[in-house]
Design an enzyme around this catalytic site. Sequence first.
Site, short mmCIF file in Angstrom:
data_model
loop_
_atom_site.label_atom_id
_atom_site.label_comp_id
_atom_site.label_asym_id
_atom_site.label_seq_id
_atom_site.Cartn_x
_atom_site.Cartn_y
_atom_site.Cartn_z
CG HIS A 17 -1.88 1.14 1.27
ND1 HIS A 17 -3.20 0.95 1.65
CD2 HIS A 17 -1.77 2.46 0.99
CE1 HIS A 17 -3.84 2.11 1.59
NE2 HIS A 17 -2.99 3.05 1.20
CG HIS A 19 -0.98 7.12 -1.17
ND1 HIS A 19 -2.22 7.20 -1.77
CD2 HIS A 19 -1.17 6.47 0.00
CE1 HIS A 19 -3.12 6.62 -0.97
NE2 HIS A 19 -2.50 6.17 0.11
CG LEU A 20 4.53 5.19 -5.83
CD1 LEU A 20 4.93 4.31 -7.01
CD2 LEU A 20 5.69 5.34 -4.84
CG ASN A 45 -5.25 8.49 -3.26
OD1 ASN A 45 -4.22 7.96 -3.68
ND2 ASN A 45 -5.30 9.09 -2.09
CE LYS A 103 -7.90 2.07 -0.48
NZ LYS A 103 -6.79 3.01 -0.31
CG HIS A 140 -9.95 4.63 3.44
ND1 HIS A 140 -8.73 5.25 3.56
CD2 HIS A 140 -10.72 5.13 4.46
CE1 HIS A 140 -8.75 6.10 4.59
NE2 HIS A 140 -9.95 6.05 5.14
CG HIS A 178 -4.92 2.35 5.84
ND1 HIS A 178 -6.26 2.35 6.12
CD2 HIS A 178 -4.79 3.00 4.66
CE1 HIS A 178 -6.90 2.98 5.15
NE2 HIS A 178 -6.03 3.37 4.25
CG LEU A 223 -7.61 10.83 7.64
CD1 LEU A 223 -8.44 11.58 6.60
CD2 LEU A 223 -8.40 10.68 8.94
CG ASP A 251 -1.74 4.92 3.95
OD1 ASP A 251 -1.85 5.19 2.75
OD2 ASP A 251 -2.50 5.39 4.82
CG HIS A 255 0.11 15.34 1.82
ND1 HIS A 255 -0.80 15.61 0.82
CD2 HIS A 255 -0.35 14.24 2.46
CE1 HIS A 255 -1.77 14.70 0.86
NE2 HIS A 255 -1.52 13.85 1.84
CB ALA A 267 -4.97 12.96 6.06
#
Length: 348
Positions: A17, A19-20, A45, A103, A140, A178, A223, A251, A255, A267
């Site tokens: 899991h 986020h790239l 996302n 997802k 999620h 998560h 989150l 996860d 940011h 988040a």
Amino acid sequence: MTEAATRLTIRRPDDWHVHLRDGAVLAGVVPFTARQFGRAIVMPNLSPPMTDCAGVAAYRQRIMAALPEGSDFTPLMTLYLTDSTDPDEVARGFADGTFVAAKLYPAHATTGSAHGVTDIANIRAVLERMAAIGMPLLVHGEVTDAHVDIFDREAVFIERTLAPLVRDLPELKVVFEHVTTREAVQFVESCGSNVAATITPQHLQINRNAMLVGGIRPHMYCLPVAKREVHRLALRQAACSGSARFFLGTDSAPHAQSLKEAACGCAGIFNAPFALESYVQVFDEEGALDKFEGFASLNGPAFYGLPVNPGTVTLERGECRVPETIDANGTAIVPFHAGEVLGWRLLA
Ligand code: DOR
Ligand code: ZN
């Protein structure tokens, strides 16, 4: 494995899991994941979200182009479900290998979920098709009902959505992503082998005090939000238990520092740079170094029906200094454990 072991060599692990992101920052963050892991499940996302085969295939190409020279990292792609996802598109992309899972974001549950599913009844035909073809649903697991306290949103989601789903579609492969609560651990343990969960390093390392005591600490905010200590302890026990139903999923959610340190901070915790070092510390503290390879390298592939990675990685006891910030191709990002010294390091 003796307690005094100074080195730990395990099969090359995967991140189930991550986020790239996209654009310039993608090239700034992907090397961290590629350094640590053989493969990673890449979350869809983005803005706009990855809702069809063509979009996912193009995003995969951008990830490949952003990899460091010589990297053999493999991104495993996912499809973002919406109220209007077409079951045929799902089946086509799964069959031709464009993506390995889909997802489910409840609409407005988290970052980039505005186009998510407003009612799980709306994707019933998609879920039935996924169950029939053996395609994993990644969830999620939080309700978005304004009346539900944010610390209860995962437990209420189990009751209202996940338990009925697993009951109605017992064949569906589900990854409860998560997990952050004792209730989630107990739920997964109560299900059959087609239900598993990922656990992040932060939810093993911190409870909600880390976010709120002595001032608001935005870099500890993600989150689902970190919960009470009793939940952290349940997660540590699950991860270190040796159960094949729990596996590594960072996860990691980068940011920009400026967007985290704001009146309404985003988040997400960027843990990719030192994820293995963070996880192994937990297994060490729990006296469970012998269970780390299962969690990091074996349980995930077994669930997804993929081979274990060739090769190994070695972690060594010793000082590992985490920088205060990381320059991700022009974007300053504060990593998890910023400014701390961890007790294990990953050898090159
Ligand atoms: O903290 C989070 N950040 N949780 C999510 O579910 C999404 C993620 C992100 O994409 O930033
Ligand atoms: Zn995520």
